[in-house]
Write a protein that holds these residues in place. Structure first.
Motif, PDB file in Angstrom:
ATOM      1  N   LEU A  79      80.068  23.808  28.963  1.00  0.00           N
ATOM      2  CA  LEU A  79      81.039  24.930  28.547  1.00  0.00           C
ATOM      3  C   LEU A  79      82.049  25.288  29.636  1.00  0.00           C
ATOM      4  CD1 LEU A  79      78.378  27.213  26.865  1.00  0.00           C
ATOM      5  CD2 LEU A  79      79.977  25.814  25.671  1.00  0.00           C
ATOM      6  N   ALA A  80      81.949  24.798  30.821  1.00  0.00           N
ATOM      7  CA  ALA A  80      82.993  25.174  31.790  1.00  0.00           C
ATOM      8  C   ALA A  80      84.115  24.582  31.381  1.00  0.00           C
ATOM      9  CB  ALA A  80      82.563  24.756  33.102  1.00  0.00           C
ATOM     10  N   PRO A  81      85.517  25.212  31.814  1.00  0.00           N
ATOM     11  CA  PRO A  81      86.712  24.901  31.292  1.00  0.00           C
ATOM     12  C   PRO A  81      87.192  23.692  32.194  1.00  0.00           C
ATOM     13  CG  PRO A  81      86.974  26.974  32.555  1.00  0.00           C
ATOM     14  CD  PRO A  81      85.243  26.587  32.347  1.00  0.00           C
TER      15      PRO A  81
ATOM     16  N   GLY B 287      79.172  24.459  20.862  1.00  0.00           N
ATOM     17  CA  GLY B 287      78.561  25.879  20.938  1.00  0.00           C
ATOM     18  C   GLY B 287      77.113  25.483  20.157  1.00  0.00           C
ATOM     19  N   PHE B 288      77.122  25.006  18.991  1.00  0.00           N
ATOM     20  CA  PHE B 288      75.918  24.584  18.352  1.00  0.00           C
ATOM     21  C   PHE B 288      74.918  23.882  19.439  1.00  0.00           C
ATOM     22  CE2 PHE B 288      73.029  22.143  15.813  1.00  0.00           C
ATOM     23  CZ  PHE B 288      72.372  23.174  15.236  1.00  0.00           C
TER      24      PHE B 288
ATOM     25  N   PHE C 122      83.304  14.200  35.553  1.00  0.00           N
ATOM     26  CA  PHE C 122      82.060  14.947  36.138  1.00  0.00           C
ATOM     27  C   PHE C 122      81.721  15.591  34.556  1.00  0.00           C
ATOM     28  CE2 PHE C 122      79.763  18.753  37.375  1.00  0.00           C
ATOM     29  CZ  PHE C 122      78.943  18.196  38.129  1.00  0.00           C
ATOM     30  N   LYS C 123      82.328  15.945  33.585  1.00  0.00           N
ATOM     31  CA  LYS C 123      81.989  16.249  32.289  1.00  0.00           C
ATOM     32  C   LYS C 123      81.391  15.106  31.444  1.00  0.00           C
ATOM     33  CE  LYS C 123      83.673  19.760  30.063  1.00  0.00           C
ATOM     34  NZ  LYS C 123      83.201  20.996  29.861  1.00  0.00           N
ATOM     35  N   GLU C 124      81.751  14.243  31.796  1.00  0.00           N
ATOM     36  CA  GLU C 124      81.340  12.860  31.026  1.00  0.00           C
ATOM     37  C   GLU C 124      79.833  12.810  31.605  1.00  0.00           C
ATOM     38  OE1 GLU C 124      83.572   9.387  30.853  1.00  0.00           O
ATOM     39  OE2 GLU C 124      85.502  10.540  30.009  1.00  0.00           O
TER      40      GLU C 124
END
Length: 133
Positions: free
Chosen positions: A61-63, A13-14, A68-70
């Motif tokens: 932030l997507a769940p 979040g930060f 792909f997140k990497e």
């Protein structure tokens, strides 16, 4: 696991808030155009980078997890290292050089925690699949 999850969301979040803040400044603060010029970048790169940061934050932030997140983490890593190098090459103060590296450290903590959370969740998920069959 709860402590890991809380720390993950605080760091993520930060970092996300800092990226959204900088992206917003790229579009609203005329001084940012001067900064990009000082660093030797064309003005369109400021817009491109701002859009990229917003998309990156949404994806960060997507769940979902996985490769792909990497790539999202890799993109932000390249961005932070490049920002530090650009400020260093332009002869900027040490604070301008270190700030992206500090943010890179926050991003690294987020990434490591995400990996740990995935390691804990994956066996539980597999066990649920096996027992429900």
């Amino acid at each position: 696991m709860k402590k890991l999850k809380i720390t993950y969301w605080i760091t993520t979040g930060f970092f996300s808030a800092m990226m959204l803040f900088s992206a917003t400044m790229y579009f609203t603060n005329p001084q940012m155009a001067q900064t990009f010029e000082h660093l030797g970048f064309p003005d369109y790169f400021r817009i491109e980078l701002g859009i990229g940061k917003i998309i990156g934050v949404l994806l960060l932030l997507a769940p979902f997890t996985g490769r792909f997140k990497e790539w999202v983490y890799a993109g932000f890593t390249i961005n932070m290292i490049s920002a530090s190098i650009a400020h260093s090459a332009a002869g900027d103060p040490i604070s301008a050089i270190l700030t992206p590296l500090v943010l890179l450290g926050v991003l690294a903590v987020s990434y490591v925690l995400l990996q740990k959370l995935n390691e804990e969740i994956e066996p539980e998920f597999i066990e649920q699949l096996v027992t429900s069959s």
